[in-house]
Design an enzyme around this catalytic site. Structure first.
Site, PDB file in Angstrom:
ATOM      1  N   PHE A 267       0.871  -1.178   0.000  1.00 14.09           N
ATOM      2  CA  PHE A 267       0.000   0.000   0.000  1.00 14.09           C
ATOM      3  C   PHE A 267       0.913   1.235   0.000  1.00 14.09           C
ATOM      4  O   PHE A 267       0.869   2.082   0.878  1.00 14.09           O
ATOM      5  CB  PHE A 267      -0.940   0.036   1.219  1.00 14.09           C
ATOM      6  CG  PHE A 267      -1.770  -1.215   1.404  1.00 14.09           C
ATOM      7  CD1 PHE A 267      -2.988  -1.358   0.751  1.00 14.09           C
ATOM      8  CD2 PHE A 267      -1.321  -2.257   2.218  1.00 14.09           C
ATOM      9  CE1 PHE A 267      -3.752  -2.510   0.921  1.00 14.09           C
ATOM     10  CE2 PHE A 267      -2.085  -3.404   2.397  1.00 14.09           C
ATOM     11  CZ  PHE A 267      -3.308  -3.537   1.743  1.00 14.09           C
TER      12      PHE A 267
ATOM     13  N   ALA B 103      -3.247  -5.812  -3.030  1.00  8.22           N
ATOM     14  CA  ALA B 103      -2.209  -6.247  -2.083  1.00  8.22           C
ATOM     15  C   ALA B 103      -2.548  -7.599  -1.451  1.00  8.22           C
ATOM     16  O   ALA B 103      -1.647  -8.388  -1.170  1.00  8.22           O
ATOM     17  CB  ALA B 103      -2.025  -5.194  -1.004  1.00  8.22           C
TER      18      ALA B 103
ATOM     19  N   ASP C 244       0.522  -0.388   5.077  1.00 10.64           N
ATOM     20  CA  ASP C 244      -0.144   0.892   5.358  1.00 10.64           C
ATOM     21  C   ASP C 244      -1.434   0.994   4.547  1.00 10.64           C
ATOM     22  O   ASP C 244      -1.554   1.829   3.644  1.00 10.64           O
ATOM     23  CB  ASP C 244       0.818   2.052   5.025  1.00 10.64           C
ATOM     24  CG  ASP C 244       0.224   3.408   5.386  1.00 10.64           C
ATOM     25  OD1 ASP C 244      -0.714   3.465   6.197  1.00 10.64           O
ATOM     26  OD2 ASP C 244       0.713   4.425   4.829  1.00 10.64           O
TER      27      ASP C 244
ATOM     28  N   CYS D 264      -5.122   3.338   9.888  1.00  9.27           N
ATOM     29  CA  CYS D 264      -5.579   4.728   9.997  1.00  9.27           C
ATOM     30  C   CYS D 264      -7.072   4.789  10.278  1.00  9.27           C
ATOM     31  O   CYS D 264      -7.702   5.825  10.091  1.00  9.27           O
ATOM     32  CB  CYS D 264      -5.212   5.519   8.743  1.00  9.27           C
ATOM     33  SG  CYS D 264      -5.902   4.838   7.240  1.00  9.27           S
TER      34      CYS D 264
HETATM   35  N1  SAH Z   1       2.019   4.337   2.491  1.00  8.77           N
HETATM   36  C1  SAH Z   1       1.541   5.481   1.772  1.00  8.77           C
HETATM   37  C2  SAH Z   1       0.089   5.809   1.997  1.00  8.77           C
HETATM   38  C3  SAH Z   1      -0.860   4.666   1.725  1.00  8.77           C
HETATM   39  S1  SAH Z   1      -2.495   5.161   1.470  1.00  8.77           S
HETATM   40  C4  SAH Z   1       2.405   6.696   2.082  1.00  8.77           C
HETATM   41  O1  SAH Z   1       3.325   6.606   2.900  1.00  8.77           O
HETATM   42  O2  SAH Z   1       2.161   7.747   1.512  1.00  8.77           O
HETATM   43  C5  SAH Z   1      -3.225   3.659   0.989  1.00  8.77           C
HETATM   44  C6  SAH Z   1      -2.863   3.191  -0.406  1.00  8.77           C
HETATM   45  O3  SAH Z   1      -3.444   1.896  -0.585  1.00  8.77           O
HETATM   46  C7  SAH Z   1      -3.388   4.033  -1.551  1.00  8.77           C
HETATM   47  O4  SAH Z   1      -2.297   4.437  -2.338  1.00  8.77           O
HETATM   48  C8  SAH Z   1      -4.306   3.113  -2.359  1.00  8.77           C
HETATM   49  O5  SAH Z   1      -4.151   3.272  -3.759  1.00  8.77           O
HETATM   50  C9  SAH Z   1      -3.822   1.749  -1.942  1.00  8.77           C
HETATM   51  N2  SAH Z   1      -4.798   0.664  -1.966  1.00  8.77           N
HETATM   52  C10 SAH Z   1      -6.078   0.660  -1.548  1.00  8.77           C
HETATM   53  N3  SAH Z   1      -6.596  -0.582  -1.608  1.00  8.77           N
HETATM   54  C11 SAH Z   1      -5.615  -1.395  -2.079  1.00  8.77           C
HETATM   55  C12 SAH Z   1      -5.519  -2.797  -2.345  1.00  8.77           C
HETATM   56  N4  SAH Z   1      -6.548  -3.611  -2.127  1.00  8.77           N
HETATM   57  N5  SAH Z   1      -4.351  -3.272  -2.785  1.00  8.77           N
HETATM   58  C13 SAH Z   1      -3.293  -2.455  -3.000  1.00  8.77           C
HETATM   59  N6  SAH Z   1      -3.327  -1.149  -2.754  1.00  8.77           N
HETATM   60  C14 SAH Z   1      -4.467  -0.606  -2.304  1.00  8.77           C
END
Ligand code: SAH
Length: 393
Positions: free
Chosen positions: A226, A277, A297, A337
């Site tokens: 993520f 993910a 995350d 979060c």
């Molecule tokens: N770690 C990042 C913030 C993550 S925000 C930082 O430090 O800036 C959460 C992220 O998860 C987003 O970019 C979103 O696109 C992604 N996301 C949401 N659902 C997801 C999934 N099922 N698999 C992979 N990524 C996902």
């Protein structure tokens, strides 16, 4: 003179507000005396008529009043100037060298519904409540005088505004500029797109946690799950990780990771993998992959109390799969979060995952959101981000 509108709470419903909570729910109100328009400033009193505070009213929202103050003071342009000055002074004291930070974090800065993020010399503003939306023009003028930014952008393209009866919109409020900027964070250059990036462009709340992964990264094979535009991945690579894989479901976020890797001369050690993910973690696990450091995350799995059970399953699954891929001596950095996922519950979920993964853990660091996202006693919702660092022993 404008008539004073008084919102009287039902008997026994004042406690939360007295303890410092800024919200009054519809069901807690006995009666409203006086005529008002949605978004007007009202006075809140307890059932005996004792003054509790002033705030904006919106009968459309379940949160009917958002309190601005617990004092009997005038709510005018000068009030907002004082509030904004205080918020900015707090960041200048704590983050004097940081070019990008959250200047206003809504209720936690006693400005309910208002978000202001600073990306270098550009400000991004978001109004999540009708009451604050009505003051936007004054707020923009005050910010302009106070911070003298090159420009101000409005990211009011968020669905929660509809719960307040507000339309969605985005665009320039001051100046016209290229919405793609480069900010500096933890000594790294990060591309931020304030017009199209997620939320206001970049997740500033993880700044300190991104830096915190550095001591665990030297020589490590790292998975940043993520990743969005790679905040954790970049810090790990800069601290000497041998190889970093960034995983995200968003192609544009991963394009951001590659740009950022390039910008910082780290492209040879960071690769990206696009997809869900949950699936990627499963595939990697079946392929017997190993990592010395995994960062998880995810977005908020529990948006409300009702979705907590499903969220617990989601957190358990990703933590379980990650832990199975971390050998002894490796580290797990796991975040949530979701406010509804309370710290103790989150720790219990990780403990449960560790048991199933046959891993013993040591909690090395228990972290929260950055200092520019203050946590207010009496307003628990302001503590939303958990970042736990575990060592597999
Ligand atoms: N770690 C990042 C913030 C993550 S925000 C930082 O430090 O800036 C959460 C992220 O998860 C987003 O970019 C979103 O696109 C992604 N996301 C949401 N659902 C997801 C999934 N099922 N698999 C992979 N990524 C996902």
């Amino acid at each position: 003179m404008a008539q004073i509108v008084v919102v009287q709470l039902a008997r026994g419903r004042q406690e939360r507000v007295v303890e410092g909570h800024p919200w009054v729910f519809k069901g807690e109100i006995d009666k409203v005396r006086g005529e008002y328009a949605p978004g007007d400033i009202v006075t809140v009193v307890d059932h005996r008529g004792v003054f509790l505070g002033k705030g904006y009213i919106n009968p459309k929202s379940q949160i009917m009043v958002r309190l601005l103050t617990h004092h009997d003071e005038a709510i005018d342009r000068e009030f907002f100037r004082r509030r904004l000055q205080k918020a900015w002074a707090h960041r200048q004291r704590l983050l004097p060298d940081t070019g990008a930070c959250r200047v206003v974090f809504g209720e936690a800065d006693f400005l309910p519904g208002l978000i202001v993020d600073k990306f270098g010399d550009i400000l991004v503003v978001q109004c999540l409540a009708l009451g604050i939306d009505r003051w936007l023009k004054d707020i923009v003028e005050i910010l302009d005088e106070m911070l003298q930014p090159r420009g101000i952008y409005e990211r009011n393209d968020v669905p929660v505004r509809e719960l307040e009866g507000l339309e969605q919109r985005k665009g320039f409020l001051r100046g016209e500029f290229d919405p793609q900027l480069i900010i500096e964070e933890n000594g790294l250059k990060i591309n931020v797109d304030v017009a199209n990036g997620q939320k206001t462009g970049y997740f500033l709340d993880q700044r300190e946690n991104r830096r915190a992964v550095r001591p665990y990264s030297k020589g490590a094979r790292v998975l940043d799950c993520f990743s969005n535009v790679g905040g954790f991945a970049l810090n790990a690579a800069a601290a000497g990780a041998s190889e970093v894989i960034a995983v995200d479901a968003s192609a544009s976020a991963l394009a951001g990771v590659r740009e950022n890797a390039q910008l910082n001369g780290l492209a040879d050690r960071i690769e990206t993998r696009e997809g869900n993910a949950f699936d990627i973690l499963r595939q990697m696990e079946s392929a017997n992959e190993e990592f010395n450091l995994i960062v998880l995350d995810p977005p908020a799995f529990a948006k409300n109390k009702g979705s907590l059970e499903g969220a617990v399953r989601g957190y358990k699954e990703i933590n379980l799969r990650a832990l199975r891929m971390i050998p002894e001596g490796g580290f797990l950095v796991t975040c949530s979060c979701s406010y509804h996922m309370k710290p103790d519950l989150f720790k219990a979920v990780v403990a449960d995952a560790a048991l199933d993964a046959h891993r013993r853990l040591r909690l090395v660091e228990e972290r929260a959101q950055g200092v520019d996202h203050p946590i207010v006693v009496g307003y628990d919702e302001s503590h939303y981000l958990k970042c736990l660092i575990y060592e597999v022993i």
